[in-house]
Design a protein around this motif. Structure first.
Motif, PDB file in Angstrom:
ATOM      1  N   MET A   1      64.676  29.310  92.710  1.00 18.92           N
ATOM      2  CA  MET A   1      63.477  30.028  93.121  1.00 18.92           C
ATOM      3  C   MET A   1      63.780  31.518  93.069  1.00 18.92           C
ATOM      4  O   MET A   1      64.814  31.975  93.515  1.00 18.92           O
ATOM      5  N   ALA A   2      62.858  32.265  92.496  1.00 16.25           N
ATOM      6  CA  ALA A   2      63.035  33.708  92.356  1.00 16.25           C
ATOM      7  C   ALA A   2      63.099  34.377  93.723  1.00 16.25           C
ATOM      8  O   ALA A   2      62.456  33.940  94.679  1.00 16.25           O
ATOM      9  N   GLY A   3      63.870  35.469  93.787  1.00 15.36           N
ATOM     10  CA  GLY A   3      64.002  36.209  95.037  1.00 15.36           C
ATOM     11  C   GLY A   3      62.673  36.729  95.560  1.00 15.36           C
ATOM     12  O   GLY A   3      62.459  36.789  96.774  1.00 15.36           O
ATOM     13  N   THR A   4      61.774  37.095  94.656  1.00 12.27           N
ATOM     14  CA  THR A   4      60.479  37.601  95.118  1.00 12.27           C
ATOM     15  C   THR A   4      59.658  36.503  95.783  1.00 12.27           C
ATOM     16  O   THR A   4      58.985  36.751  96.780  1.00 12.27           O
ATOM     17  N   THR A   5      59.727  35.291  95.249  1.00 12.94           N
ATOM     18  CA  THR A   5      58.999  34.182  95.863  1.00 12.94           C
ATOM     19  C   THR A   5      59.598  33.860  97.225  1.00 12.94           C
ATOM     20  O   THR A   5      58.876  33.644  98.202  1.00 12.94           O
ATOM     21  N   ARG A   6      60.922  33.853  97.302  1.00  6.17           N
ATOM     22  CA  ARG A   6      61.598  33.602  98.589  1.00  6.17           C
ATOM     23  C   ARG A   6      61.170  34.645  99.609  1.00  6.17           C
ATOM     24  O   ARG A   6      60.821  34.308 100.744  1.00  6.17           O
ATOM     25  N   LEU A   7      61.222  35.904  99.210  1.00  5.68           N
ATOM     26  CA  LEU A   7      60.849  36.983 100.126  1.00  5.68           C
ATOM     27  C   LEU A   7      59.400  36.851 100.559  1.00  5.68           C
ATOM     28  O   LEU A   7      59.082  36.985 101.742  1.00  5.68           O
ATOM     29  N   LEU A   8      58.529  36.571  99.625  1.00  2.00           N
ATOM     30  CA  LEU A   8      57.107  36.452  99.925  1.00  2.00           C
ATOM     31  C   LEU A   8      56.844  35.322 100.917  1.00  2.00           C
ATOM     32  O   LEU A   8      56.138  35.506 101.912  1.00  2.00           O
ATOM     33  N   VAL A   9      57.416  34.162 100.672  1.00  2.00           N
ATOM     34  CA  VAL A   9      57.168  33.016 101.543  1.00  2.00           C
ATOM     35  C   VAL A   9      57.812  33.229 102.907  1.00  2.00           C
ATOM     36  O   VAL A   9      57.178  32.988 103.950  1.00  2.00           O
ATOM     37  N   LEU A  29      47.187  33.703  98.955  1.00  2.00           N
ATOM     38  CA  LEU A  29      46.168  33.879  97.914  1.00  2.00           C
ATOM     39  C   LEU A  29      45.095  34.867  98.363  1.00  2.00           C
ATOM     40  O   LEU A  29      44.580  35.640  97.554  1.00  2.00           O
ATOM     41  N   SER A  30      44.768  34.882  99.649  1.00  6.68           N
ATOM     42  CA  SER A  30      43.778  35.854 100.144  1.00  6.68           C
ATOM     43  C   SER A  30      44.308  37.278 100.013  1.00  6.68           C
ATOM     44  O   SER A  30      43.534  38.213  99.893  1.00  6.68           O
ATOM     45  N   ASP A  34      49.053  36.044  94.189  1.00  5.69           N
ATOM     46  CA  ASP A  34      49.192  35.364  92.902  1.00  5.69           C
ATOM     47  C   ASP A  34      49.120  36.362  91.756  1.00  5.69           C
ATOM     48  O   ASP A  34      49.696  36.130  90.692  1.00  5.69           O
ATOM     49  N   GLU A  35      48.468  37.506  91.967  1.00  8.37           N
ATOM     50  CA  GLU A  35      48.372  38.527  90.922  1.00  8.37           C
ATOM     51  C   GLU A  35      49.467  39.573  91.045  1.00  8.37           C
ATOM     52  O   GLU A  35      50.227  39.797  90.114  1.00  8.37           O
ATOM     53  N   TRP A  36      49.570  40.261  92.191  1.00  7.89           N
ATOM     54  CA  TRP A  36      50.525  41.355  92.269  1.00  7.89           C
ATOM     55  C   TRP A  36      51.961  40.897  92.453  1.00  7.89           C
ATOM     56  O   TRP A  36      52.889  41.638  92.160  1.00  7.89           O
ATOM     57  N   ALA A  37      52.182  39.676  92.932  1.00  5.78           N
ATOM     58  CA  ALA A  37      53.549  39.160  93.047  1.00  5.78           C
ATOM     59  C   ALA A  37      53.845  38.126  91.969  1.00  5.78           C
ATOM     60  O   ALA A  37      54.958  37.618  91.896  1.00  5.78           O
ATOM     61  N   ASN A  38      52.843  37.811  91.151  1.00  4.14           N
ATOM     62  CA  ASN A  38      52.993  36.842  90.063  1.00  4.14           C
ATOM     63  C   ASN A  38      53.560  35.511  90.572  1.00  4.14           C
ATOM     64  O   ASN A  38      54.482  34.948  90.006  1.00  4.14           O
ATOM     65  N   VAL A  39      52.994  35.055  91.692  1.00  9.11           N
ATOM     66  CA  VAL A  39      53.438  33.802  92.304  1.00  9.11           C
ATOM     67  C   VAL A  39      52.353  32.756  92.080  1.00  9.11           C
ATOM     68  O   VAL A  39      51.218  32.932  92.517  1.00  9.11           O
TER      69      VAL A  39
END
Length: 184
Positions: A1-9, A29-30, A34-39
Motif C-alpha cells: 500500500m502506498a504511503g499516501t494511502t496509509r497516511l490518508l486512511v 470521498l466527500s 479520490d481526485e487530489w490524493a489519487n486514492v
C-alpha cells in the motif's frame, strides 16, 4: 500500500475516531481525496485490512443492520498513531516531485509538427486554468462552511497552484514552438 494511502486512511481515522469502513470511505470521498490524493475508493477498504494486519488499526465492533452486509468499526492503535505521525512528517518534508506522465511525451515532442503541438499546448493551458478555477470554487465552498473540514482546503489550493504553474509553462512552451526555438 502506498504511503499516501496509509497516511490518508490513518489521518482520517484519527480525525473521525472509531468509524465504520464505509463511513470512512464516504468521508474521504466527500473531501475529494479520490481526485487530489489519487486514492481509489476500493483501496480504502484494502488499506484498512492491511493496517489491521499490521496492528496499526483495530476492530472495535462489528454489527449488521437487517439484510445489509456486516459493518466493521475501526480505531487507531497507539502504533497507528506513531505511524501516522511518522508518515505525516515524512510527507510534509519530502520535496521529491512525483513523475508526471507528460515527461515521457516531452522526450519525443520533436516528432510532431510545431503547428500541431503549439495549439495542443495552448489548449492544455486553457483546460488547466479552467480546472484550477473550478478547484478554487471548491475552496470557496469549503471556507463558506461546507461539509469538508476547512484544513482540507489547503490540498485544493495546492492542486490549483500546480495547475496554474503547468498552464503557464504550457503557454510559454507554445510560444517557444511558435517562435521556432526547436526548428532544425
Amino acid at each position: 500500500m502506498a504511503g499516501t494511502t496509509r497516511l490518508l486512511v490513518l489521518g482520517a481515522l484519527r480525525e473521525t475516531g472509531p468509524v465504520h469502513g464505509y463511513d470512512l470511505r464516504r468521508e474521504l470521498l466527500s473531501w475529494g481525496a479520490d481526485e487530489w490524493a489519487n486514492v481509489a475508493p476500493g483501496s480504502i477498504y484494502n488499506a484498512l485490512k492491511s493496517l489491521e494486519k499490521e496492528e496499526l488499526v483495530e476492530v472495535v465492533a462489528t454489527d449488521r443492520q437487517g439484510a445489509r452486509p456486516e459493518r466493521t468499526t475501526y480505531r487507531l492503535t497507539d502504533a497507528g498513531e506513531k505511524e501516522f505521525q511518522r508518515l505525516l512528517r515524512e510527507n510534509l518534508w519530502d520535496t521529491r516531485v512525483p513523475n508526471h506522465p507528460l515527461l515521457v511525451g516531452l522526450a519525443f515532442f520533436p516528432h510532431l509538427p510545431a503547428d500541431e503541438l503549439a495549439p495542443a499546448m495552448r489548449q492544455r493551458a486553457e483546460d488547466l486554468r479552467a480546472r484550477a478555477e473550478s478547484i478554487r470554487a471548491g475552496v470557496r465552498s469549503i471556507l463558506a462552511g461546507g461539509p469538508i473540514p476547512r484544513h482540507v482546503a489547503e490540498s485544493y489550493r495546492f492542486e490549483a497552484a500546480q495547475l496554474d504553474g503547468e498552464a503557464t509553462w504550457a503557454a510559454e512552451f507554445a510560444d517557444r514552438l511558435e517562435n521556432g526555438d526547436y526548428q532544425d
